[in-house]
Design a protein around this motif. Structure first.
Motif, PDB file in Angstrom:
ATOM      1  N   LEU A  55      -5.753  69.753 -13.533  1.00 51.21           N
ATOM      2  CA  LEU A  55      -4.432  70.079 -14.052  1.00 51.21           C
ATOM      3  C   LEU A  55      -4.574  71.179 -15.104  1.00 51.21           C
ATOM      4  O   LEU A  55      -5.365  71.057 -16.042  1.00 51.21           O
ATOM      5  CB  LEU A  55      -3.786  68.839 -14.682  1.00 51.21           C
ATOM      6  CG  LEU A  55      -3.274  67.776 -13.707  1.00 51.21           C
ATOM      7  CD1 LEU A  55      -2.920  66.503 -14.456  1.00 51.21           C
ATOM      8  CD2 LEU A  55      -2.077  68.295 -12.936  1.00 51.21           C
ATOM      9  N   LEU A  56      -3.813  72.245 -14.956  1.00 46.14           N
ATOM     10  CA  LEU A  56      -3.868  73.377 -15.881  1.00 46.14           C
ATOM     11  C   LEU A  56      -2.714  73.289 -16.876  1.00 46.14           C
ATOM     12  O   LEU A  56      -1.682  72.663 -16.588  1.00 46.14           O
ATOM     13  CB  LEU A  56      -3.797  74.687 -15.106  1.00 46.14           C
ATOM     14  CG  LEU A  56      -4.869  74.872 -14.020  1.00 46.14           C
ATOM     15  CD1 LEU A  56      -4.620  76.167 -13.244  1.00 46.14           C
ATOM     16  CD2 LEU A  56      -6.253  74.854 -14.625  1.00 46.14           C
ATOM     17  N   PRO A  95      -2.750  66.037 -22.910  1.00 46.51           N
ATOM     18  CA  PRO A  95      -3.409  64.755 -23.183  1.00 46.51           C
ATOM     19  C   PRO A  95      -4.876  64.952 -23.544  1.00 46.51           C
ATOM     20  O   PRO A  95      -5.536  65.875 -23.053  1.00 46.51           O
ATOM     21  CB  PRO A  95      -3.250  63.981 -21.879  1.00 46.51           C
ATOM     22  CG  PRO A  95      -3.086  65.035 -20.831  1.00 46.51           C
ATOM     23  CD  PRO A  95      -2.357  66.173 -21.498  1.00 46.51           C
ATOM     24  N   ASP A  96      -5.397  64.083 -24.407  1.00 46.28           N
ATOM     25  CA  ASP A  96      -6.802  64.160 -24.800  1.00 46.28           C
ATOM     26  C   ASP A  96      -7.720  63.806 -23.636  1.00 46.28           C
ATOM     27  O   ASP A  96      -8.775  64.410 -23.459  1.00 46.28           O
ATOM     28  CB  ASP A  96      -7.064  63.219 -25.980  1.00 46.28           C
ATOM     29  CG  ASP A  96      -6.307  63.641 -27.232  1.00 46.28           C
ATOM     30  OD1 ASP A  96      -6.080  64.855 -27.393  1.00 46.28           O
ATOM     31  OD2 ASP A  96      -5.929  62.757 -28.025  1.00 46.28           O
ATOM     32  N   ASP A  97      -7.338  62.804 -22.874  1.00 45.21           N
ATOM     33  CA  ASP A  97      -8.154  62.356 -21.750  1.00 45.21           C
ATOM     34  C   ASP A  97      -7.389  62.622 -20.459  1.00 45.21           C
ATOM     35  O   ASP A  97      -6.300  62.076 -20.231  1.00 45.21           O
ATOM     36  CB  ASP A  97      -8.456  60.862 -21.877  1.00 45.21           C
ATOM     37  CG  ASP A  97      -9.376  60.348 -20.780  1.00 45.21           C
ATOM     38  OD1 ASP A  97      -9.882  61.182 -19.997  1.00 45.21           O
ATOM     39  OD2 ASP A  97      -9.574  59.121 -20.691  1.00 45.21           O
ATOM     40  N   PRO A 121      -3.195  61.267 -16.153  1.00 41.04           N
ATOM     41  CA  PRO A 121      -2.553  61.770 -17.380  1.00 41.04           C
ATOM     42  C   PRO A 121      -2.178  63.245 -17.212  1.00 41.04           C
ATOM     43  O   PRO A 121      -2.987  64.047 -16.738  1.00 41.04           O
ATOM     44  CB  PRO A 121      -3.638  61.580 -18.448  1.00 41.04           C
ATOM     45  CG  PRO A 121      -4.589  60.572 -17.880  1.00 41.04           C
ATOM     46  CD  PRO A 121      -4.564  60.788 -16.397  1.00 41.04           C
ATOM     47  N   THR A 122      -0.974  63.601 -17.591  1.00 38.47           N
ATOM     48  CA  THR A 122      -0.489  64.957 -17.337  1.00 38.47           C
ATOM     49  C   THR A 122      -0.060  65.652 -18.625  1.00 38.47           C
ATOM     50  O   THR A 122       0.378  65.004 -19.580  1.00 38.47           O
ATOM     51  CB  THR A 122       0.726  64.927 -16.399  1.00 38.47           C
ATOM     52  OG1 THR A 122       1.787  64.201 -17.047  1.00 38.47           O
ATOM     53  CG2 THR A 122       0.397  64.246 -15.094  1.00 38.47           C
ATOM     54  N   PRO A 123      -0.169  66.980 -18.663  1.00 31.36           N
ATOM     55  CA  PRO A 123       0.502  67.732 -19.722  1.00 31.36           C
ATOM     56  C   PRO A 123       2.017  67.527 -19.609  1.00 31.36           C
ATOM     57  O   PRO A 123       2.548  67.395 -18.506  1.00 31.36           O
ATOM     58  CB  PRO A 123       0.113  69.183 -19.435  1.00 31.36           C
ATOM     59  CG  PRO A 123      -1.100  69.105 -18.557  1.00 31.36           C
ATOM     60  CD  PRO A 123      -0.944  67.853 -17.763  1.00 31.36           C
ATOM     61  N   VAL A 124       2.684  67.489 -20.754  1.00 36.26           N
ATOM     62  CA  VAL A 124       4.133  67.271 -20.771  1.00 36.26           C
ATOM     63  C   VAL A 124       4.793  68.410 -21.539  1.00 36.26           C
ATOM     64  O   VAL A 124       4.388  68.741 -22.656  1.00 36.26           O
ATOM     65  CB  VAL A 124       4.489  65.920 -21.426  1.00 36.26           C
ATOM     66  CG1 VAL A 124       6.005  65.752 -21.482  1.00 36.26           C
ATOM     67  CG2 VAL A 124       3.855  64.763 -20.657  1.00 36.26           C
ATOM     68  N   ALA A 125       5.809  69.007 -20.921  1.00 35.51           N
ATOM     69  CA  ALA A 125       6.596  70.052 -21.580  1.00 35.51           C
ATOM     70  C   ALA A 125       7.956  69.462 -21.948  1.00 35.51           C
ATOM     71  O   ALA A 125       8.662  68.940 -21.085  1.00 35.51           O
ATOM     72  CB  ALA A 125       6.776  71.254 -20.661  1.00 35.51           C
ATOM     73  N   THR A 126       8.292  69.530 -23.221  1.00 34.89           N
ATOM     74  CA  THR A 126       9.558  68.988 -23.722  1.00 34.89           C
ATOM     75  C   THR A 126      10.457  70.138 -24.170  1.00 34.89           C
ATOM     76  O   THR A 126      10.057  70.945 -25.017  1.00 34.89           O
ATOM     77  CB  THR A 126       9.321  68.020 -24.888  1.00 34.89           C
ATOM     78  OG1 THR A 126       8.474  66.946 -24.448  1.00 34.89           O
ATOM     79  CG2 THR A 126      10.638  67.447 -25.387  1.00 34.89           C
TER      80      THR A 126
END
Length: 296
Positions: A55-56, A95-97, A121-126
């Motif tokens: 995941l980038l 996410p850290d992990d 676990p994914t990066p989240v854009a808010t």
């Protein structure tokens, strides 16, 4: 009033319409979070595996959010989300992990083999919008979600048309948005209107049975993609929304009296992918028709 309108046509389209019915201004903060884990279809179906792609970090550019992934096959995939109204703030959390976790699970319906549930676990854009709603003045936030697989294949979905089907454009809360959402609504309405004009109709003296027939006619259309020369039915939602040989041919045969362009589109598309060489890994042989088309 808050009204969320959603539909799928060449991607997911959503519009959030807001109306203030008070006699005074109302400040409002709208926050939306976006993430994508890019799970493989076999992850979703509960099959085990040991390796995943990467995941980038998401990319924010002007008014467009891009969620990204690099597969084990080296192909870059993405989910692109353009917004008609740019947000006031964008925060991206990594996410850290990022290591996926796999747990035994139960797949329904039971497929006769042990199932596994994958959590990635994914990066989240808010994204945040700070609004002030004026009395009786509609405001809307519209966006679309489009997947990209990074594979150079022809796109058989028809382009969004400027035409409007009989009945006019979609309206309701947030009708001032215009742009892509309304064009996509018009395109979808036109597509279904064309389907009605092309298809045979069946009437009986039983009103309930007529409603069932009409619903079935629309259900067939939901499963079909518009392709050159006609329509191509997928095998089913949600796992099998891709070209299948046997299922599509059976459907095309059984719907000849409803709409023969299903058979025309199906035969043309399957002929395009007809086997032309010996490939044991794909079980391909000259003249053989594909079973299922997956990319990656």
């Amino acid at each position: 009033s808050i009204r969320r309108s959603r539909f799928i046509s060449g991607g997911l389209h959503e519009r959030i319409g807001l109306v203030n019915y008070n006699q005074f201004d109302v400040p409002l903060t709208v926050t939306l979070s976006f993430a994508a884990d890019f799970r493989d279809i076999f992850d979703v179906r509960g099959f085990p595996r040991e390796k995943w792609g990467k995941l980038l970090p998401p990319v924010w550019d002007d008014s467009t959010l891009v969620l990204r992934y690099e597969g084990l096959d080296g192909v870059s995939r993405s989910t692109t989300i353009p917004f008609e109204t740019p947000p006031d703030a964008v925060a991206i959390e990594i996410p850290d992990d990022t290591a996926p976790s796999v747990e035994p699970g139960v797949m329904l319906p039971v497929v006769g083999a042990p199932s596994y549930h994958v959590t990635i676990p994914t990066p989240v854009a808010t994204l945040t919008w700070n609004l002030v709603l004026r009395p009786s003045a509609p405001v809307s936030l519209a966006f679309q979600v489009t997947p990209g697989d990074g594979v150079d294949e022809p796109d058989y979905t028809t382009a969004i048309s400027e035409q409007v089907a009989p009945g006019g454009s979609n309206s309701g809360n947030g009708s001032n948005s215009g742009g892509r959402f309304d064009k996509a609504v018009s395109h979808m309405r036109l597509s279904y209107w064309n389907w009605e004009q092309e298809s045979a109709t069946f009437d009986t003296d039983n009103e309930d049975f007529n409603h069932v027939l009409k619903r079935c006619r629309y259900d067939v259309r939901v499963l079909c993609d518009r392709v050159p020369n006609g329509y191509f039915p997928s095998a089913g939602i949600p796992w099998y929304v891709c070209p299948f040989g046997r299922d599509s041919l059976v459907t095309a045969l059984q719907t000849l009296s409803l709409n023969p362009t299903i058979a025309v589109g199906t035969l043309h598309l399957l002929a395009r992918y007809q086997g032309d060489r010996e490939d044991p890994w794909r079980d391909e042989q000259p003249g053989k028709i594909l079973h299922e088309l997956r990319k990656g």
